[in-house]
Design a protein around this motif. Structure first.
Motif, short mmCIF file in Angstrom:
data_model
loop_
_atom_site.label_atom_id
_atom_site.label_comp_id
_atom_site.label_asym_id
_atom_site.label_seq_id
_atom_site.Cartn_x
_atom_site.Cartn_y
_atom_site.Cartn_z
N GLY A 141 -0.84 -8.79 2.84
CA GLY A 141 0.38 -9.42 2.34
C GLY A 141 0.15 -10.48 1.27
N ALA A 142 -1.02 -11.13 1.29
CA ALA A 142 -1.28 -12.22 0.33
C ALA A 142 -1.91 -11.72 -0.97
CB ALA A 142 -2.19 -13.26 0.98
N LEU A 143 -2.17 -10.42 -1.07
CA LEU A 143 -2.84 -9.88 -2.26
C LEU A 143 -1.82 -9.42 -3.29
CD1 LEU A 143 -5.58 -7.71 -0.50
CD2 LEU A 143 -5.71 -10.11 -1.19
N ASP A 144 -2.26 -9.38 -4.56
CA ASP A 144 -1.37 -8.84 -5.60
C ASP A 144 -1.29 -7.32 -5.48
OD1 ASP A 144 -3.49 -7.56 -7.12
OD2 ASP A 144 -4.01 -9.53 -7.90
N LEU A 145 -0.34 -6.71 -6.19
CA LEU A 145 -0.04 -5.29 -6.01
C LEU A 145 -1.25 -4.40 -6.23
CD1 LEU A 145 2.08 -3.09 -5.48
CD2 LEU A 145 2.60 -3.12 -7.93
N LYS A 146 -2.00 -4.65 -7.33
CA LYS A 146 -3.15 -3.79 -7.66
C LYS A 146 -4.23 -3.91 -6.59
CE LYS A 146 -6.05 -2.60 -11.63
NZ LYS A 146 -7.39 -2.72 -11.06
N MET A 147 -4.54 -5.16 -6.19
CA MET A 147 -5.55 -5.36 -5.15
C MET A 147 -5.11 -4.77 -3.82
SD MET A 147 -8.50 -6.46 -4.29
CE MET A 147 -9.01 -7.48 -5.67
N ARG A 148 -3.80 -4.87 -3.52
CA ARG A 148 -3.29 -4.32 -2.27
C ARG A 148 -3.49 -2.82 -2.21
NH1 ARG A 148 1.50 -6.88 -2.31
NH2 ARG A 148 2.86 -5.11 -2.68
N LYS B 24 -12.22 5.55 8.85
CA LYS B 24 -12.95 6.82 9.02
C LYS B 24 -14.40 6.56 9.40
CE LYS B 24 -10.21 9.66 5.85
NZ LYS B 24 -10.19 10.32 4.53
N ARG B 25 -15.02 5.58 8.71
CA ARG B 25 -16.45 5.31 8.96
C ARG B 25 -16.67 4.69 10.35
NH1 ARG B 25 -16.45 3.28 3.62
NH2 ARG B 25 -16.69 1.12 4.33
N LEU B 26 -15.80 3.78 10.75
CA LEU B 26 -16.00 3.07 12.01
C LEU B 26 -15.61 3.91 13.22
CD1 LEU B 26 -14.60 -0.39 10.89
CD2 LEU B 26 -16.98 0.09 11.49
N GLY B 27 -14.55 4.72 13.07
CA GLY B 27 -14.12 5.57 14.16
C GLY B 27 -13.43 4.83 15.30
N ILE B 28 -13.07 3.54 15.08
CA ILE B 28 -12.38 2.80 16.13
C ILE B 28 -10.86 2.87 15.90
CG2 ILE B 28 -14.32 1.26 16.52
CD1 ILE B 28 -12.88 -0.89 14.95
N THR B 29 -10.11 2.38 16.87
CA THR B 29 -8.65 2.43 16.79
C THR B 29 -8.14 1.28 15.94
OG1 THR B 29 -8.63 3.38 19.02
CG2 THR B 29 -6.55 2.51 18.17
N PHE B 30 -7.32 1.58 14.94
CA PHE B 30 -6.68 0.58 14.10
C PHE B 30 -5.20 0.51 14.48
CE2 PHE B 30 -9.23 -0.19 9.95
CZ PHE B 30 -10.43 -0.21 10.64
N ILE B 31 -4.70 -0.69 14.79
CA ILE B 31 -3.26 -0.90 14.99
C ILE B 31 -2.83 -1.90 13.92
CG2 ILE B 31 -1.44 -1.61 16.56
CD1 ILE B 31 -3.20 -0.86 18.89
N TYR B 32 -1.93 -1.45 13.06
CA TYR B 32 -1.62 -2.16 11.82
C TYR B 32 -0.15 -2.53 11.79
CZ TYR B 32 -2.21 -2.84 6.71
OH TYR B 32 -2.31 -3.35 5.45
N VAL B 33 0.15 -3.72 11.28
CA VAL B 33 1.54 -4.17 11.16
C VAL B 33 1.88 -4.39 9.69
CG1 VAL B 33 3.02 -6.20 11.46
CG2 VAL B 33 1.87 -5.23 13.43
N THR B 34 3.01 -3.84 9.24
CA THR B 34 3.45 -4.06 7.87
C THR B 34 4.96 -3.85 7.76
OG1 THR B 34 3.08 -3.45 5.55
CG2 THR B 34 3.07 -1.66 7.15
N HIS B 35 5.55 -4.44 6.72
CA HIS B 35 6.95 -4.14 6.39
C HIS B 35 7.00 -3.28 5.14
CE1 HIS B 35 5.98 -7.69 3.91
NE2 HIS B 35 6.77 -7.11 3.03
N ASP B 36 5.83 -2.93 4.59
CA ASP B 36 5.73 -2.16 3.35
C ASP B 36 5.69 -0.67 3.68
OD1 ASP B 36 4.61 -0.76 1.08
OD2 ASP B 36 3.98 -2.69 0.27
N GLN B 37 6.76 0.05 3.32
CA GLN B 37 6.86 1.47 3.68
C GLN B 37 5.76 2.30 3.02
OE1 GLN B 37 9.17 -0.54 2.29
NE2 GLN B 37 11.25 0.17 2.72
N GLU B 38 5.48 2.01 1.74
CA GLU B 38 4.46 2.78 1.03
C GLU B 38 3.10 2.59 1.68
OE1 GLU B 38 2.43 3.13 -3.41
OE2 GLU B 38 4.30 2.01 -3.17
N GLU B 39 2.80 1.37 2.09
CA GLU B 39 1.54 1.07 2.76
C GLU B 39 1.40 1.89 4.04
OE1 GLU B 39 0.03 -3.05 2.15
OE2 GLU B 39 0.40 -3.16 4.31
N ALA B 40 2.47 1.94 4.83
CA ALA B 40 2.45 2.69 6.08
C ALA B 40 2.27 4.18 5.83
CB ALA B 40 3.74 2.45 6.87
N LEU B 41 3.00 4.72 4.85
CA LEU B 41 2.90 6.15 4.54
C LEU B 41 1.52 6.52 4.02
CD1 LEU B 41 6.39 6.59 2.81
CD2 LEU B 41 5.73 7.51 5.04
N THR B 42 0.90 5.60 3.27
CA THR B 42 -0.40 5.87 2.65
C THR B 42 -1.53 5.92 3.68
OG1 THR B 42 0.28 4.80 0.60
CG2 THR B 42 -2.08 5.03 0.96
#
Length: 501
Positions: free
Chosen positions: A182-189, A201-219
């Motif tokens: 959330g604190a990063l600019d668009l390009k860095m995000r 993919k490399r770590l193979g652990i479970t990621f639980i992620y929170v966002t209000h950004d739809q594109e971020e979630a879809l990506t």
């Protein structure tokens, strides 16, 4: 069969008297990248904090690998959290920031004595072990050689990588990420979205992620949990969520959508915007539905070849496509296309059956519990409204002393009578004059439906919702009064069974 690492069962959370999470149930598969997505205040961060152990559910269970951990403190859970504010230690270099958790951690090691007997010892990591683990974590986040650098010399993206390295160095089963970009600019995000997905993919652990950004979630996500008002609206893959939204909130929140009121007129046939279209969803004939058409699914053609015809009223270049708004009678259609059009041009439009998605309307009327006052008005939804109480008893009337007189001549004092109040979606008006209506509240939702807006106003005290249509555009969070004409309020007596419930 996928293994559930986390499962929420009927989880509800109150802060004081405020309901924040309402009976939420879902599971997370081991190794999955799952995202909680929704607007501010929807409960996604509270859900994450309960999984982390920072908050405790008011009711319900949180299971880790099948065991109830609802009351387990955070330090006893195999999870680590990365926050939007990285919380790095400015007085420590990169190595020490990442190593901090390892220096505090104790592990149980197994040894064998001279007699071949095994025994265990609780020990801290050695300097060599810590150095190896930090080096490995830095490699995962692509910061090898940064060990001695000061935190203050790093860019926002690099600081975020250090925060992630500090979390994964402890080898958690689950990594929780609370709006970490959330604190990063668009390009860095956008760059970090790709990097996070690769890390997962490399770590193979479970990621639980929170966002209000739809594109971020879809990506990034394998699975998305869409939340609103503390309730799960839909769970599915990014493709499912986008192509098959469960309701108009999801359709409106995830990407752009044209949303219209429609009527099913035959087998897989729906009428909206004055025309009948073939579709793939099966509903009963004459059933009222919400119709969703994504802008990229509207095909432009000549006026003669289009089922719909309209005038271009706006064209905006969005970089990869043009966003073209077309006025079709009283309706507006938004189109996304690589082809350009000019304002004032008349065009035709077609939509193929697989581009039309039908849903049952979530709201069809407003229903409240009410009480008749001594003035023969009705109290409900934190307010008081004028009404016609004679509808409670057929052929009744009000006498000069304001008592209700039934058809048989019985005189009734209705004060305190419990009633069911029903108000149609087209029967509510609002005003910015706080004294104009029977109650007040804030606008919490606005969805455009082609030729009108669907609004929701929520009262402050009892948090009752008024859902209604309006031709006027308002702003979310506007404080308004709710006006309902006397003749539009339908009353009915509550039955004994209803009162007991």
């Amino acid at each position: 069969m996928a293994e559930h690492i986390i499962e929420l069962k009927g989880v509800t959370k109150y802060y004081d008297d405020n309901l924040v999470i309402d009976n939420v149930s879902f599971y997370v598969n081991k190794g999955e990248f799952i995202t909680f997505l929704g607007p501010s205040g929807c409960g996604k961060t509270t859900t994450l904090r309960m999984i982390a152990g920072f908050d405790i559910p008011t009711s319900g269970q949180i299971l880790l690998n099948g065991k109830d951990i609802s009351l387990l403190p955070p330090n006893k859970r195999p999870v680590n959290t990365v926050f939007q504010r990285y919380a790095l230690f400015p007085h420590l270099n990169i190595f020490e920031n990442i190593a901090f958790g390892l220096r505090c951690k104790k592990v149980v090691n197994t040894y064998q004595n001279e007699n071949g007997e095994t025994y265990t010892k609780t020990e801290r990591f050695s300097k060599k072990e810590i150095a190896e683990k930090v080096k490995k974590a830095l490699a995962v986040v692509d910061l090898e050689g940064f060990e001695k650098r000061s935190v203050s010399t790093l860019s926002g993206g690099q600081q975020q990588r250090v925060a992630i390295a500090r979390a994964i160095v402890n080898e958690p089963e689950i990594l929780l990420l609370d709006e970490p970009l959330g604190a990063l600019d668009l390009k860095m995000r956008k760059e970090m979205q790709i990097e996070l997905k690769e890390m997962h993919k490399r770590l193979g652990i479970t990621f639980i992620y929170v966002t209000h950004d739809q594109e971020e979630a879809l990506t990034m996500s394998d699975t998305i949990v869409v939340m609103a008002d503390g309730v799960v609206q839909q769970i599915g893959t990014p493709t499912d969520i986008y192509n098959e939204p469960a309701n108009t909130f999801v359709a409106d929140f995830i990407g752009e959508s044209n949303i219209f009121n429609g009527t099913v007129v035959g087998d897989k046939k729906v009428k909206f915007c004055g025309k009948t279209f073939d579709c793939l969803d099966k509903f009963e004939k004459n059933e009222l539905v919400d119709v969703v058409v994504r802008p990229e699914d509207v095909h432009m053609c000549t006026p003669e070849d289009g089922k719909l015809k309209g005038e271009v009223i706006s064209v905006v270049f969005k970089g990869i496509h043009y966003e073209i708004t077309v006025q079709v009678g009283r309706f507006e259609f938004v189109i996304q296309s690589t082809e350009n059009r000019t304002v004032g041009e008349t065009i035709g439009m077609n939509v193929s059956p697989d581009g039309i998605h039908l849903m049952k309307p979530k709201y069809t009327t407003n229903v409240f519990d009410g009480t008749i006052t001594k003035r023969n008005t009705v109290e409900f939804a934190d307010g008081e409204f004028e009404c016609d109480v004679t509808q409670l008893y057929p052929n009744s009337r009000i006498d000069e002393e304001e008592y209700l007189v039934t058809e048989t001549g019985e005189r009734i004092d209705l004060t305190g009578t419990e009633v069911r109040v029903e108000v149609g979606l087209n029967d509510v008006m609002i005003s910015d004059d706080e004294t104009a209506g029977g109650t007040t509240g804030h606008i919490i939702s606005i969805i455009y439906k082609g030729d009108h807006y669907r609004l929701i106003v929520r009262t402050e005290e009892s948090e009752e919702d008024f859902v209604f249509t309006s031709a006027d555009l308002w702003n979310e969070n506007d404080f308004v009064s709710v006006i309902i004409p006397k003749e539009k309020i339908k009353l009915s007596l509550k039955h004994t069974e209803e009162k007991k419930r």
